[in-house]
Design an enzyme around this catalytic site. Structure first.
Site, PDB file in Angstrom:
ATOM      1  N   CYS A 101       2.598   5.275  -2.968  1.00  0.00           N
ATOM      2  CA  CYS A 101       3.761   4.521  -3.420  1.00  0.00           C
ATOM      3  C   CYS A 101       4.318   5.108  -4.710  1.00  0.00           C
ATOM      4  O   CYS A 101       5.533   5.245  -4.871  1.00  0.00           O
ATOM      5  CB  CYS A 101       3.388   3.052  -3.621  1.00  0.00           C
ATOM      6  SG  CYS A 101       4.792   1.995  -4.052  1.00  0.00           S
ATOM      7  N   CYS A 197      -0.912  -4.125  -1.438  1.00  0.00           N
ATOM      8  CA  CYS A 197       0.184  -5.097  -1.492  1.00  0.00           C
ATOM      9  C   CYS A 197       0.657  -5.537  -0.115  1.00  0.00           C
ATOM     10  O   CYS A 197       1.083  -6.684   0.050  1.00  0.00           O
ATOM     11  CB  CYS A 197       1.347  -4.530  -2.303  1.00  0.00           C
ATOM     12  SG  CYS A 197       2.288  -3.211  -1.508  1.00  0.00           S
TER      13      CYS A 197
END
Length: 357
Positions: A101, A197
């Protein structure tokens, strides 16, 4: 400078934005919408990127008096992070989605768009020290060793670091919360998010089974004897001890660990802890946080987990590969993880672990 602050809705990025304002920069806050169903990415302190986080970030921006926007990067996040995560497990490797990410979203997509819009730099709430400007920019470990995030930033290139700012580098977490409270920021006591997440319930095996399906296979020992069964090799990672449910106990009564995963045969090999010992790491796709690749042989440190200890090693690097020879054996290092190299506290670069032996 014109600074774009990535505001996750947590206390760290809130204080990072506040410090950029206090330093006199022209600051704009942006929250990244990484899921088209943002309610699905948080459960209590787990996960992030929820509607709650977006609203918290907006309210902090209002308190600071800065413009605020939400950028929809959900398609790119799904392709570059979530799909990559599933594909890596399907191939028998163990990826780190937070590194991906940072590499593909926060410091590629955001930086790319920010520069196109005329911003000079992107600031985040990561804990790492960046000093120097232009060609002199260098990334170091943070002052708060317990919160140091230089490992997950190790995949960034020097070109990306030149346009990055980490305002929290010299502050411990308790002081960040105290600063947020003094500023009246609503995130001052918000719990930190943790785990992956996009898997807010923490059930990675269940998430992967839903994505890849179930396929029964054998668990074997180092002699090839079948000692158990599983419903998908993607439910395991090298070094794993729990959840093996072996039907045949070890002859010496000692616990067994996952030593290897074979996607082709859908088998998982288990054995004693000493079978996890490795002294050599082969890395591919190297990136460099320093201005020039550090090629050839040199002495340094390597870190293979976000909160792992730095390991003394001899490093041999060329344009496409890195070979790390450890001074002492390490355990449970899985292909797919990142090997971040350091010179003392200076981040030199990173590579993806292709093999460990």
């Amino acid at each position: 400078m014109r600074v774009l602050v990535a505001m996750s809705g947590g206390v760290d990025s809130s204080v990072a934005a506040a410090r950029m304002v206090a330093d006199g920069h022209d600051v704009v806050g942006v929250h990244l919408a990484l899921n088209r169903n943002p309610q699905a990415y948080r459960s209590g302190a787990r996960g992030c990127c929820s509607l709650e986080d977006s609203l918290d970030a907006r309210r902090v921006a209002d308190t600071l008096g800065i413009p605020f926007y939400v950028w929809d990067l959900s398609e790119r996040f799904a392709a570059d992070v979530v799909d990559d995560f599933v594909a890596e497990y399907a191939a028998g490797r163990t990826p780190n989605p937070c590194l991906r990410c940072n590499e593909k979203i926060k410091f590629s997509a955001v930086l790319e768009r920010g520069l196109a819009l005329g911003f000079d730099a992107v600031a985040t709430g990561h804990y790492a020290r960046l000093d120097g400007e232009g060609e002199q920019a260098r990334l170091w470990r943070a002052a708060d060793a317990a919160k140091d995030q230089s490992y997950v930033l190790g995949v960034l290139t020097h070109a990306q670091l030149r346009r990055s700012l980490f305002p929290l580098y010299g502050t411990v977490k308790a002081d960040v919360r105290a600063e947020a409270e003094a500023l009246g920021l609503r995130t001052a006591h918000k719990p930190d998010s943790h785990d992956i997440c996009f898997i807010p319930d923490g059930d990675t095996a269940g998430f992967l089974s839903r994505a890849l399906g179930e396929r029964e296979g054998d668990i074997v020992d180092t002699t090839g004897r079948v000692v158990g069964s599983h419903s998908g090799h993607h439910q395991f990672t090298v070094g794993q001890r729990r959840g093996l449910h072996l039907g045949v106990p070890a002859e010496d009564g000692q616990p067994r660990y996952v030593l290897g995963i074979s996607p082709v045969t859908n088998t998982v090999t288990v054995g004693p802890q000493e079978g996890l010992a490795i002294t050599r790491i082969d890395g591919i796709r190297p990136t460099w946080a320093v201005p020039k690749p550090r090629l050839g042989q040199w002495r340094g440190l390597v870190q293979v987990r976000a909160h792992g200890a730095p390991l003394p090693a001899t490093i041999d690097a060329d344009a496409d590969t890195i070979t790390v020879t450890l001074d002492e054996p390490a355990y449970g290092i899985a292909p797919g993880q990142a090997a971040v190299t350091y010179d003392g506290d200076l981040v030199v670069g990173a590579s993806t672990i292709a093999a460990a032996r």
